[in-house]
Design a protein around this motif. Structure first.
Motif, mmCIF file in Angstrom:
data_model
loop_
_atom_site.group_PDB
_atom_site.id
_atom_site.type_symbol
_atom_site.label_atom_id
_atom_site.label_comp_id
_atom_site.label_asym_id
_atom_site.label_seq_id
_atom_site.Cartn_x
_atom_site.Cartn_y
_atom_site.Cartn_z
ATOM 1 N N SER A 179 39.838 -12.568 19.232
ATOM 2 C CA SER A 179 40.675 -12.636 20.427
ATOM 3 C C SER A 179 41.614 -11.431 20.504
ATOM 4 C CB SER A 179 41.473 -13.931 20.441
ATOM 5 O OG SER A 179 42.282 -13.992 19.280
ATOM 6 N N VAL A 180 41.988 -10.875 19.363
ATOM 7 C CA VAL A 180 42.736 -9.619 19.305
ATOM 8 C C VAL A 180 41.827 -8.627 18.577
ATOM 9 C CG1 VAL A 180 44.816 -8.463 18.516
ATOM 10 C CG2 VAL A 180 44.914 -10.865 19.192
ATOM 11 N N PRO A 181 41.028 -7.848 19.336
ATOM 12 C CA PRO A 181 40.038 -6.976 18.697
ATOM 13 C C PRO A 181 40.687 -5.838 17.918
ATOM 14 C CG PRO A 181 40.004 -6.700 21.064
ATOM 15 C CD PRO A 181 40.984 -7.780 20.778
ATOM 16 N N CYS A 182 39.954 -5.384 16.917
ATOM 17 C CA CYS A 182 40.403 -4.289 16.066
ATOM 18 C C CYS A 182 39.293 -3.239 16.052
ATOM 19 C CB CYS A 182 40.674 -4.823 14.659
ATOM 20 S SG CYS A 182 41.080 -3.548 13.472
ATOM 21 N N LEU A 183 39.636 -2.018 16.384
ATOM 22 C CA LEU A 183 38.678 -0.910 16.377
ATOM 23 C C LEU A 183 38.912 -0.086 15.128
ATOM 24 C CD1 LEU A 183 36.480 0.581 18.034
ATOM 25 C CD2 LEU A 183 38.320 1.974 18.966
ATOM 26 N N ARG A 184 37.852 0.100 14.335
ATOM 27 C CA ARG A 184 37.996 0.870 13.100
ATOM 28 C C ARG A 184 36.704 1.622 12.808
ATOM 29 N NH1 ARG A 184 38.254 -4.222 8.978
ATOM 30 N NH2 ARG A 184 36.242 -5.085 9.493
ATOM 31 N N ILE A 219 18.525 -10.043 15.806
ATOM 32 C CA ILE A 219 18.444 -8.599 16.053
ATOM 33 C C ILE A 219 18.449 -7.873 14.706
ATOM 34 C CG2 ILE A 219 19.561 -8.709 18.294
ATOM 35 C CD1 ILE A 219 21.580 -7.190 15.631
ATOM 36 N N ILE A 220 18.012 -6.617 14.738
ATOM 37 C CA ILE A 220 18.081 -5.759 13.558
ATOM 38 C C ILE A 220 18.738 -4.444 13.971
ATOM 39 C CG2 ILE A 220 15.735 -4.874 13.901
ATOM 40 C CD1 ILE A 220 15.562 -4.766 10.779
ATOM 41 N N VAL A 221 19.673 -3.986 13.176
ATOM 42 C CA VAL A 221 20.393 -2.747 13.452
ATOM 43 C C VAL A 221 19.473 -1.578 13.137
ATOM 44 C CG1 VAL A 221 22.403 -1.349 12.865
ATOM 45 C CG2 VAL A 221 22.600 -3.834 12.941
ATOM 46 N N ILE A 222 19.289 -0.660 14.095
ATOM 47 C CA ILE A 222 18.410 0.493 13.885
ATOM 48 C C ILE A 222 19.204 1.771 13.631
ATOM 49 C CG2 ILE A 222 16.437 -0.435 15.131
ATOM 50 C CD1 ILE A 222 17.330 1.183 17.565
ATOM 51 N N GLU A 223 20.479 1.778 14.030
ATOM 52 C CA GLU A 223 21.335 2.941 13.807
ATOM 53 C C GLU A 223 22.756 2.432 13.593
ATOM 54 O OE1 GLU A 223 23.008 6.801 16.271
ATOM 55 O OE2 GLU A 223 21.241 5.762 17.009
ATOM 56 N N ALA A 224 23.438 2.983 12.607
ATOM 57 C CA ALA A 224 24.796 2.528 12.312
ATOM 58 C C ALA A 224 25.775 3.105 13.328
ATOM 59 C CB ALA A 224 25.191 2.952 10.910
ATOM 60 N N PRO A 225 26.573 2.256 13.996
ATOM 61 C CA PRO A 225 27.582 2.783 14.916
ATOM 62 C C PRO A 225 28.702 3.473 14.136
ATOM 63 C CG PRO A 225 27.671 0.378 14.826
ATOM 64 C CD PRO A 225 26.527 0.803 13.991
ATOM 65 N N LYS A 226 29.325 4.463 14.762
ATOM 66 C CA LYS A 226 30.406 5.199 14.099
ATOM 67 C C LYS A 226 31.689 4.389 14.062
ATOM 68 C CE LYS A 226 28.502 9.656 15.152
ATOM 69 N NZ LYS A 226 28.600 10.904 15.857
ATOM 70 N N LEU A 227 31.928 3.597 15.114
ATOM 71 C CA LEU A 227 33.112 2.751 15.191
ATOM 72 C C LEU A 227 32.692 1.300 15.370
ATOM 73 C CD1 LEU A 227 35.321 4.897 17.602
ATOM 74 C CD2 LEU A 227 35.604 4.643 15.149
ATOM 75 N N LEU A 228 33.474 0.396 14.800
ATOM 76 C CA LEU A 228 33.224 -1.031 14.942
ATOM 77 C C LEU A 228 34.410 -1.682 15.627
ATOM 78 C CD1 LEU A 228 31.789 -1.958 11.443
ATOM 79 C CD2 LEU A 228 30.551 -1.767 13.584
ATOM 80 N N LYS A 229 34.112 -2.588 16.548
ATOM 81 C CA LYS A 229 35.162 -3.342 17.228
ATOM 82 C C LYS A 229 34.897 -4.816 16.979
ATOM 83 C CE LYS A 229 37.496 -3.658 21.641
ATOM 84 N NZ LYS A 229 37.517 -3.146 23.016
ATOM 85 N N THR A 230 35.886 -5.503 16.433
ATOM 86 C CA THR A 230 35.709 -6.919 16.150
ATOM 87 C C THR A 230 35.664 -7.708 17.449
ATOM 88 O OG1 THR A 230 38.083 -7.261 15.951
ATOM 89 C CG2 THR A 230 36.883 -6.738 13.923
ATOM 90 N N ALA A 231 35.013 -8.843 17.421
ATOM 91 C CA ALA A 231 34.891 -9.695 18.600
ATOM 92 C C ALA A 231 35.913 -10.819 18.551
ATOM 93 C CB ALA A 231 33.475 -10.249 18.696
#
Length: 123
Positions: free
Chosen positions: A72-77, A58-70
């Motif tokens: 086992s204990v996800p982190c939203l930043r 895949i190729i990213v077309i727009e940068a997300p404002k928030l990222l959530k890790t995948a």
């Protein structure tokens, strides 16, 4: 899928019920009618899941404002320039609601399908 309540009607009972010598107040009976509607999202907001699968580039077309890790204990930043338009990655797994686990060079993140498109590789 969206659940919508189509009608709610109130039908109070006007009679008193007696049990022995005790009078009970009128009972209120409610009729609740529900209808489950499956609303399909618009075609431009959904990715063609037939083109995407585990391992698909895949190729990213727009940068997300928030990222959530995948993890086992996800982190939203907030996305402080970690994922930028033009970044390339691979699909690791699919999650509900058009969210995909994408392996990028900086780690694996859960990204909504509206932020990327399948990468067309030339042979």
């Amino acid at each position: 899928m969206a659940l919508s309540f189509t009608s709610i009607s109130k039908c109070p009972s006007s009679t008193l019920f007696s049990h022995g010598s005790i009078l009970h107040p009128p009972l209120k009976i409610y009729n609740l009618v529900t209808k489950c509607d499956l609303k399909e999202p618009s075609a431009d907001s959904k990715l063609d899941s037939k083109k995407l699968g585990i391992g698909s580039p895949i190729i990213v077309i727009e940068a997300p404002k928030l990222l959530k890790t995948a993890a086992s204990v996800p982190c939203l930043r907030p996305n402080d320039g970690l994922v930028k338009p033009g970044d390339v990655g691979r699909i690791v797994s699919r999650k509900p609601m058009d969210v995909w686990a994408v392996r990028l060079s900086i780690g694996t993140y859960l990204i909504d399908g509206k932020y990327f498109k399948p990468l067309e590789l030339e042979n």
